[in-house]
Design a protein around this motif. Sequence first.
Motif, PDB file in Angstrom:
ATOM      1  N   TYR A  64      53.774  16.776 -40.464  1.00 17.14           N
ATOM      2  CA  TYR A  64      52.232  17.107 -40.169  1.00 17.14           C
ATOM      3  C   TYR A  64      51.404  16.209 -40.718  1.00 17.14           C
ATOM      4  O   TYR A  64      51.121  16.132 -42.184  1.00 17.14           O
ATOM      5  N   TYR A  65      50.582  15.587 -39.933  1.00 18.71           N
ATOM      6  CA  TYR A  65      49.650  14.524 -40.502  1.00 18.71           C
ATOM      7  C   TYR A  65      48.154  15.284 -40.493  1.00 18.71           C
ATOM      8  O   TYR A  65      47.960  15.921 -39.466  1.00 18.71           O
ATOM      9  N   ALA A  74      45.785  19.749 -39.007  1.00 24.60           N
ATOM     10  CA  ALA A  74      46.888  19.118 -38.972  1.00 24.60           C
ATOM     11  C   ALA A  74      47.667  18.950 -37.604  1.00 24.60           C
ATOM     12  O   ALA A  74      47.440  19.882 -36.768  1.00 24.60           O
ATOM     13  N   LYS A  75      48.266  17.947 -37.204  1.00 23.38           N
ATOM     14  CA  LYS A  75      49.034  17.698 -35.875  1.00 23.38           C
ATOM     15  C   LYS A  75      50.518  17.559 -36.184  1.00 23.38           C
ATOM     16  O   LYS A  75      50.863  16.746 -37.185  1.00 23.38           O
ATOM     17  N   LYS A  76      51.338  18.013 -35.569  1.00 27.09           N
ATOM     18  CA  LYS A  76      52.776  17.608 -35.644  1.00 27.09           C
ATOM     19  C   LYS A  76      53.215  16.468 -35.057  1.00 27.09           C
ATOM     20  O   LYS A  76      53.051  16.036 -33.989  1.00 27.09           O
ATOM     21  N   CYS A  85      53.746  11.041 -32.365  1.00 28.48           N
ATOM     22  CA  CYS A  85      53.067  12.245 -32.141  1.00 28.48           C
ATOM     23  C   CYS A  85      53.405  12.384 -30.385  1.00 28.48           C
ATOM     24  O   CYS A  85      52.847  11.919 -29.459  1.00 28.48           O
TER      25      CYS A  85
END
Length: 471
Positions: free
Chosen positions: A285-286, A297-299, A316
Amino acid sequence: MEGGVLKAVYGALVVMKGTRRNNLYFLQGSTVIGGAAVTEAADANSTDTTRLWHMRLGHAGEKALQGLVKQGLLKGAKACKLEFCEHCVLGKQTRVKFGTAIHHTKGILDYVHTDVWGPSKNASWGGSHYFVSFVDDFSRRIWVYTMKRKDEVLKIFLKWKKMIETQSGRKIKTLRSDNGGEYKSDPFLKVCQDEGIVRHFTVRETPQQNGVAERMNRTLLEKVRCMLSNAGLGKAFWAEAITYASHLINRLPAAANEGKTPMEVWSGKPCTDYKYLLIFGCPAYYHVRESKLDPRAKKALFMGFSTGVKGYRLWCPDEKKFVVSRDVTFDEAAMVNQNKHEGEIEATKTMSSSKQVELLKTPVVPVRSDTTDTSPTVDYDDEDNDDEEEAPTQSLHNNKILLQPEDREGKIRKPARFTDIVAYALPVIEEGDILLQKIGTADNPADMLTKPVSLLKFKHCLDLIGICKIC
């Protein structure tokens, strides 16, 4: 000389005698040409006999002939020493065994192995179909570069050569490769000649002579397959996986280095960056900054590291692109638990399939048919009654076997029909209720009831069961 007899003596030994006849002395006895000549003639005859048996037995080898001679099966053959046979060479020629070649290199970059792998049927996300590897013989450190075409090898080699010689302060002395056109092109040969690099090539169709690079490519691909399978990713991620695999191999002990890692031998210091290693393809998760109400955050999935950047390379899935970020939270436990859960499921399936269905000891009762026939009977032991009963004999082709497994409440339930006769028969045979015996085709009267037979075979089956005629 006595009485017309000439004697030749050697000390007290009379070597030969000769009788005088007309002023000539004739030798008494037989002429011996010499032991060497006799032996030579015997050897020639034995060799001819051996060659004869060699050809008679389809050009058998010396070892096979020696075994037969010791048993006294080859008449006249004594020695089994075969001479050169051109027909054996033409018919039995094999490749020379490859020995383990050891290069006694004294330092890094003294000897470098290189090889190109590809093309891959599946293009990577970057469009690559090939990769080229460079292996330092002294430290076994490896560098991998992906390519779209094979003609990129020279450009990559020049870039890698300049970088590695600048960082190490040493020069490449010898480069070993196969006979591929990318390595034997005029520009590549000219670069090596200008730089003073000695070239070593393999013999055509002999990849064993470039074994270090070939074996390293195999190790890389083994890791790639394992990592892609573990992460559940498609083949399009092979380029990212092989780059990360080379990063890992440089930090694993190598047998050629007596248990030391390639990075340790290369730099002279132990490698200490293992804390940054992560499971390939694990959830990550960034951090992102979009609108105030959007998630922070995105996975993504961990793909490795980016060269020259203090950050993680991520994939991504939502945006279908690679991103590099240093603010990342990883969830490696998800993959560990997933593998553990999958292992438990497989173990459960194995245990459930190994369980045997408990059978109630009941007689095998065939269904009656219109035709009355004589057939073998089946004896069984009843747990409640001591008396032995005999199952009624009926037509063989209408028999229906019933299975009675236990249900969840422990009660015996009776299925309408049980079709898997093998699963039924195995536990019954183990209990001893049924005797399994092989019957020859000629002695099996059931053939006329289970398959079409000729009239002669039909009458023979009737005779076996004692039926003279059919009304």
